[in-house]
Motif scaffolding. Structure first.
Motif, short mmCIF file in Angstrom:
data_model
loop_
_atom_site.label_atom_id
_atom_site.label_comp_id
_atom_site.label_asym_id
_atom_site.label_seq_id
_atom_site.Cartn_x
_atom_site.Cartn_y
_atom_site.Cartn_z
N ALA A 21 0.84 -1.20 0.00
CA ALA A 21 0.00 0.00 0.00
C ALA A 21 0.87 1.25 0.00
N LEU A 36 -10.49 6.42 5.43
CA LEU A 36 -9.91 6.18 4.11
C LEU A 36 -10.99 6.46 3.09
N GLY A 66 -2.16 8.20 -4.17
CA GLY A 66 -2.54 8.35 -2.78
C GLY A 66 -2.35 9.79 -2.31
N ILE A 79 -7.45 7.48 -1.64
CA ILE A 79 -6.87 6.75 -2.77
C ILE A 79 -7.75 6.90 -4.00
N TYR A 91 -6.93 -2.86 -5.03
CA TYR A 91 -6.42 -1.64 -4.38
C TYR A 91 -6.92 -1.49 -2.95
N CYS A 95 -4.86 -2.04 1.11
CA CYS A 95 -4.96 -1.03 2.16
C CYS A 95 -5.20 -1.65 3.53
N LEU A 98 -2.69 -0.71 6.03
CA LEU A 98 -2.75 0.61 6.65
C LEU A 98 -3.69 0.59 7.86
#
Length: 265
Positions: A21, A36, A66, A79, A91, A95, A98
């Protein structure tokens, strides 16, 4: 996150390096972001016209970028990805490396019924998975369920709707069909309409399935950009309709994102 999500990342890291990520988006694994924002079609500059927000591009690859978006004490990870359920799958899953407290999906949607106007802010009542991407989240890819209905956490969605009402903003619940193709949806339009859904877009069914694996509160916010039933096209809108659409996208949407990010979880 669920054990299944942990296993997905473990399997990924067995065959690839870690910190994927960070490599793709430049976002830090050391920060706990308030939210996010996942945006297949909206970069921050397409949404944020308020200069009290500080936007920093953190990293970029061929099809993704990002950002960190800051206002007051709030830091949001953002993102921008390529369109489609398959891209959402890859994608958003990475993440999982994170740390963030909630998920916000934003994007444009086409209306399939006349009662939806350009600029309406909607959220899925449920999403019909007209995509194969979700199948890869099942225990076996042979467990494919054609046109499965995916439901969000209705309690959290209602909480966001109440928050919007306090801002004098209406968020409409609507059923959504998730397509794998923009071009081919017009060829299959009557067949798609037979599902009885109100809207059409590409990613929300996959978004909500991953949110469940991450065990995070999640909301999808969709701005109506066109209406095939009313004859308002995606490409070739009038200036007046474009202004209405841009007001929802550039003024209403970012205010909602910020207020959702500020919500306690």
């Amino acid at each position: 996150m669920k054990d299944k999500m942990k296993q997905i990342l473990e399997n990924l890291h067995k065959h690839n390096m870690e910190h994927i990520a960070n490599i793709n988006f430049g976002l830090s694994e050391d920060i706990v972001y308030e939210a996010l924002v996942v945006a297949p079609s909206y970069s921050p500059e397409k949404v944020i016209s308020d200069n009290t927000f500080i936007v920093t591009e953190m990293g970029s690859q061929s099809y993704c970028t990002g950002y960190e978006v800051k206002k007051d004490h709030i830091t949001i990870a953002w993102i921008k990805t390529a369109d489609g359920g398959c891209n959402m799958l890859d994608y958003l899953l990475i993440c999982g490396e994170l740390h963030f407290k909630k998920l916000i999906f934003i994007g444009a949607t086409g209306a399939l019924k006349k009662e939806f106007s350009i600029g309406d802010i909607c959220t899925p009542l449920y999403s019909v998975a007209g995509t194969l991407a979700n199948t890869y989240l099942k225990d076996s890819i042979k467990d494919y369920i054609p046109f499965e209905k995916i439901y969000p956490d209705s309690e959290y969605v209602d909480r966001v709707i109440r928050l919007a009402e306090e801002r004098n903003v209406t968020i409409k619940k609507a059923s959504v069909f998730c397509t794998d193709s923009i071009v081919m949806e017009y060829t299959h339009l009557e067949e798609i309409k037979s599902f009885g859904t109100d809207l059409i877009e590409m990613e929300t069914s996959t978004f909500y399935e991953i949110a469940k694996l991450m065990e995070l509160p999640a909301i999808a916010l969709l701005v109506v950009s066109d209406n095939s039933a009313a004859g308002v096209p995606l490409v070739g809108r009038s200036e007046e309709i474009q202004r209405i659409y841009e007001y929802s996208r550039k003024v209403v949407l970012i205010d909602l994102i910020y207020k959702i990010a500020c919500l306690e979880v």
